[in-house]
Design a protein around this motif. Structure first.
Motif, PDB file in Angstrom:
ATOM      1  N   LYS A 108     -19.322 -31.247  17.695  1.00  0.00           N
ATOM      2  CA  LYS A 108     -19.801 -30.250  16.707  1.00  0.00           C
ATOM      3  C   LYS A 108     -19.205 -28.868  16.946  1.00  0.00           C
ATOM      4  O   LYS A 108     -19.659 -27.871  16.394  1.00  0.00           O
TER       5      LYS A 108
ATOM      6  N   GLU B  37     -14.550 -28.728  12.046  1.00  0.00           N
ATOM      7  CA  GLU B  37     -15.607 -29.081  12.989  1.00  0.00           C
ATOM      8  C   GLU B  37     -15.274 -30.416  13.636  1.00  0.00           C
ATOM      9  O   GLU B  37     -15.032 -31.406  12.935  1.00  0.00           O
TER      10      GLU B  37
ATOM     11  N   LEU C  65     -16.669 -25.843  16.483  1.00  0.00           N
ATOM     12  CA  LEU C  65     -15.845 -25.323  15.396  1.00  0.00           C
ATOM     13  C   LEU C  65     -14.522 -24.824  15.961  1.00  0.00           C
ATOM     14  O   LEU C  65     -14.478 -24.287  17.066  1.00  0.00           O
TER      15      LEU C  65
END
Length: 128
Positions: free
Chosen positions: A109, A104, A111
């Motif tokens: 944020k 992450e 992925l």
């Protein structure tokens, strides 16, 4: 040593056969591996999960998935590294592993997947 770079993350793998913890007569061959994860991005990442594909030369195939590594979901800052040691037990004297980590980006944020390069697991006296 085997290594691969993907998504700005360098994965180094070192393999060690563990003869003192192996029992060839019982078809137990223990290998340890040391993974070094280097973050060459400009942002901090967090290792969330792992997914391993393990192949034994006897035809057995395993998949191992789980959160983090060795009970941790480490944060790796830009231009820093994280290292851990783990292991795998094979029935035969040769095998192969590869996999991926889910990371992450701590700024966005987002992925992303990082490939763990394939590496061979071979009892040393079988290499001759």
């Amino acid at each position: 040593m085997t290594f691969q770079i993907s998504q700005g993350i360098k994965i180094n793998v070192e393999i060690f056969y563990q003869p003192e913890q192996s029992n060839p007569l019982q078809q137990e061959h223990l290998f340890s591996y040391r993974i070094t994860i280097e973050n060459h991005n400009t942002f901090t990442v967090r290792l969330l999960s792992r997914h391993w594909y393990i192949f034994d030369s006897n035809g057995t195939r395993q998949e191992v998935e789980g959160e983090g590594v060795i009970g941790s979901q480490p944060y790796i800052e830009s231009e820093n590294a994280f290292q851990y040691v783990s292991g795998v037990n094979l029935v035969s004297e040769m095998g192969r592993m590869y996999g991926e980590y889910t990371m992450e980006n701590q700024t966005t944020k987002e992925l992303f997947k990082v490939m763990i390069p394939a590496f061979e697991l071979i009892v040393p006296d079988k290499m001759n």
